[in-house]
Structure formats: C-alpha cells, structure tokens
Design a protein around this motif. Structure first.
Motif, short mmCIF file in Angstrom:
data_model
loop_
_atom_site.label_atom_id
_atom_site.label_comp_id
_atom_site.label_asym_id
_atom_site.label_seq_id
_atom_site.Cartn_x
_atom_site.Cartn_y
_atom_site.Cartn_z
N SER A 65 0.83 -1.21 0.00
CA SER A 65 0.00 0.00 0.00
C SER A 65 0.86 1.25 0.00
N GLY A 66 1.99 1.20 0.70
CA GLY A 66 2.87 2.36 0.74
C GLY A 66 3.49 2.68 -0.60
N GLN A 67 3.49 1.70 -1.53
CA GLN A 67 4.00 1.94 -2.88
C GLN A 67 2.87 2.32 -3.83
N LEU A 68 1.74 1.67 -3.69
CA LEU A 68 0.64 1.87 -4.63
C LEU A 68 -0.02 3.23 -4.49
N HIS A 69 -0.27 3.65 -3.27
CA HIS A 69 -1.01 4.90 -3.07
C HIS A 69 -0.27 6.11 -3.67
N PRO A 70 1.04 6.28 -3.42
CA PRO A 70 1.73 7.43 -4.05
C PRO A 70 1.71 7.36 -5.57
N LYS A 71 1.77 6.14 -6.12
CA LYS A 71 1.74 6.01 -7.58
C LYS A 71 0.39 6.47 -8.14
N ILE A 72 -0.68 6.04 -7.50
CA ILE A 72 -2.01 6.45 -7.95
C ILE A 72 -2.17 7.96 -7.82
N ARG A 73 -1.67 8.52 -6.72
CA ARG A 73 -1.78 9.96 -6.54
C ARG A 73 -1.02 10.73 -7.62
N SER A 74 0.18 10.24 -7.98
CA SER A 74 0.96 10.93 -9.02
C SER A 74 0.29 10.82 -10.39
N LEU A 75 -0.35 9.69 -10.66
CA LEU A 75 -1.07 9.54 -11.93
C LEU A 75 -2.34 10.39 -11.95
N CYS A 76 -2.92 10.60 -10.80
CA CYS A 76 -4.05 11.55 -10.71
C CYS A 76 -3.57 12.96 -11.00
N ASP A 77 -2.42 13.33 -10.42
CA ASP A 77 -1.86 14.66 -10.66
C ASP A 77 -1.50 14.87 -12.13
N ALA A 78 -1.11 13.77 -12.80
CA ALA A 78 -0.75 13.86 -14.22
C ALA A 78 -1.97 13.91 -15.13
N GLY A 79 -3.17 13.72 -14.56
CA GLY A 79 -4.38 13.78 -15.37
C GLY A 79 -4.72 12.49 -16.08
N LEU A 80 -4.10 11.38 -15.66
CA LEU A 80 -4.37 10.10 -16.30
C LEU A 80 -5.38 9.26 -15.52
N ILE A 81 -5.51 9.51 -14.23
CA ILE A 81 -6.46 8.81 -13.37
C ILE A 81 -7.30 9.85 -12.66
N GLU A 82 -8.59 9.55 -12.44
CA GLU A 82 -9.45 10.45 -11.68
C GLU A 82 -9.98 9.74 -10.44
N ARG A 83 -10.02 10.48 -9.37
CA ARG A 83 -10.53 9.98 -8.09
C ARG A 83 -11.94 10.53 -7.88
N THR A 84 -12.89 9.64 -7.64
CA THR A 84 -14.28 10.05 -7.44
C THR A 84 -14.72 9.66 -6.04
N GLU A 85 -15.11 10.65 -5.25
CA GLU A 85 -15.56 10.41 -3.88
C GLU A 85 -17.08 10.34 -3.86
N HIS A 86 -17.63 9.14 -3.73
CA HIS A 86 -19.07 8.95 -3.70
C HIS A 86 -19.64 9.24 -2.31
N SER A 87 -18.88 8.91 -1.30
CA SER A 87 -19.23 9.20 0.09
C SER A 87 -17.94 9.13 0.90
N ALA A 88 -18.05 9.36 2.19
CA ALA A 88 -16.86 9.36 3.04
C ALA A 88 -16.13 8.02 2.99
N HIS A 89 -16.86 6.93 2.76
CA HIS A 89 -16.25 5.60 2.77
C HIS A 89 -16.33 4.90 1.43
N HIS A 90 -16.64 5.65 0.39
CA HIS A 90 -16.76 5.04 -0.95
C HIS A 90 -16.05 5.94 -1.96
N VAL A 91 -14.82 5.54 -2.31
CA VAL A 91 -14.00 6.28 -3.27
C VAL A 91 -13.59 5.31 -4.37
N THR A 92 -13.70 5.74 -5.61
CA THR A 92 -13.28 4.90 -6.73
C THR A 92 -12.25 5.64 -7.59
#
Length: 286
Positions: free
Chosen positions: A55-82
C-alpha cells in the motif's frame, strides 16, 4: 525555451514526447494504468490486481497519476471512493499497444515469453535513455549524421564530445548503428521501426487524434533523406483538452503488425517473479 538546435516546432514536439515518456515510464505506472482499464474501481480492487505492490508503494503512484491527469478519483461518500482512467488516460492505451507491437517485432526474444506489460516496460527503458528522443529524431530526419554534427543539434550549448555516452548507449541498445570509427551514425532497422511509436506518442502528447499519427511530418513519412520544414505542424501545450470522441486506431505506414495480446491477456504473467532469461542474438537489446 529551446532545448536543442532543432527548429522551434520540432524542438517542442521532441519535448512533449520526452515529457510523455517520463510520465508513463516510472516503475509500476503501466501496470496501474492497465489495471484500471475497466469501470472505476475501489482502491482494494486495484491492490488485489497488483499484489506485489505494498500500500505504501501503490497509493503514491495512484496519486501521481491523478496529478498527471491520467487517473481520476471520485468520492461517492466518506467511505466510498473509486479510481478510473480519465479520457486522456484511456487515449494512452493505443499508444501502449503500439509500443508492445514494436517490442514484439524488434526486441530480442528471450527463451521464456514475456507478457505485453513487460514488453512495454522494457521498451520504455530504452526510449527514456538520456537524450534518446532527440538523437533518434535527428537521425530519422537526416538519415545519417556525424557525431559532431549530431552534437551541434542535440546539445548546442554543450561540448560536442558529450554526445558520445548517450550515442554509445543507443548503439549498445541496438537502436543506432555505424560502419566504424569516424563514420556517420544512422538508425538501425529497430530504431527506424519506432516511427509508429513516436508518431502515436506525439499525437497523444499534443492532444490530437491517434489516426493522425501517419500524418506526422517526420515519423509518418517514408522518405527521410533530408530534413524538411515542419509546415503546418505547430507547437501545442502538453496538456490540451482532448477530443470527446474515442480516437480511431492509427493508420499504419508499414505492413500491419498485429500484436499477439488482447486487453484480457495483459496480466497473464503479472504476479509471477520475472526471470532473467538468456537472450538470443539479434534484435534490439533489452
């Protein structure tokens, strides 16, 4: 600001492609993007597809790809994020397919077959060598060129002998060849075969449809005996809005090469430790 001695529009094209390569090359990025080639998923679903990543490797990678505009994070609720691919991220997938097809045709083939992801990762390692895109660009345009002339174009503000380390690396990789000491340098068949890859990368980086790759003024043309003016090819920012329509497959300028993989096959070898096979002679080195 220009970084090479190439014409401004060409220099901007090289810079965009170089930026795109460095965006997708970091370790695990390709695997994460391909794991998301489905409807949006929760973090745990993505992690289950990539069990070799903590998890310590995957989460920063996903965040950097979000910053690059290749992945989007959608918060459906406080406990439901896709997480899912953006349109720009999805438009990158045909480019990865072009890289995999080039690898299947031009890279050395190991005794044990590799997955498409490993083929892409090996190819990206070669293409992100220091000064590699600019050197390959000039050799494609000039057909053949001396080391001194190449240095004046690729590193105009540096001492000309600084061109030798990256040039020798590309020769060791099998992308550049020469007849001997003091002789001009030219692309190998594998290096020349990168036309579709660089054309596709250029179109994606400029926010243009992939079916325009065959129209690229350098990588889309067959005659490379002389450098020509860029014509209507103009510079674009690296992150323009992309067309709403899904891009059509790029037009091949050479006999079609069908990759031996499908989307469902991409993870066929992903979870096993990668062996270090003995390589056969011939082809671009891994």
């Amino acid at each position: 600001m220009a970084t090479t001695g190439l014409p401004p529009a060409v220099d901007a094209d090289v810079a965009r492609v170089t930026e795109a390569l460095h965006m997708i090359t970091p370790r695990w990025n390709v695997r994460i993007l391909l794991a998301l080639n489905e409807p949006p998923q929760r973090y745990t679903q993505i992690a289950n597809k990539l069990p070799y990543l903590h998890s310590g490797q995957l989460h920063p990678k996903i965040r950097s790809l979000c910053d690059a505009g290749l992945i989007e994070r959608t918060e459906h609720s406080a406990h439901h994020v896709t997480y899912g691919l953006t349109q720009r991220g999805r438009q990158l997938l045909p480019v990865l397919g072009a890289i995999a097809a080039w690898a299947e045709e031009h890279l050395e083939q190991p005794e044990q077959s590799l997955s498409a992801i490993e083929q892409i990762e090996d190819s990206l390692t070669l293409l992100t060598r220091r000064q590699a895109p600019a050197i390959l660009w000039v050799l494609k345009a000039r057909h053949e060129v001396s080391a001194r002339a190449l240095a004046r174009i690729v590193i105009p503000d540096g001492y000309w002998t600084s061109i030798y380390p990256p040039l020798r690396q590309l020769m060791d990789d099998g992308l550049v060849v020469t007849a001997g000491k003091g002789q001009p340098y030219r692309l190998s068949p594998g290096g020349d075969g990168l036309g579709h890859v660089f054309g596709a990368l250029s179109m994606w980086a400029a926010g243009r449809p992939m079916d325009h790759a065959a129209r690229h003024p350098l990588w889309g043309r067959l005659d490379r005996r002389a450098m020509t003016a860029p014509g209507t090819w103009v510079s674009h920012p690296s992150r323009l809005p992309v067309p709403s329509a899904r891009p059509a497959p790029a037009v091949q300028t050479q006999p079609a090469h069908r990759p031996a993989w499908q989307n469902g096959d991409l993870f066929s070898h992903a979870t096993a430790p990668r062996p270090i096979p003995a390589l056969l002679a011939g082809g671009v080195r891994r």
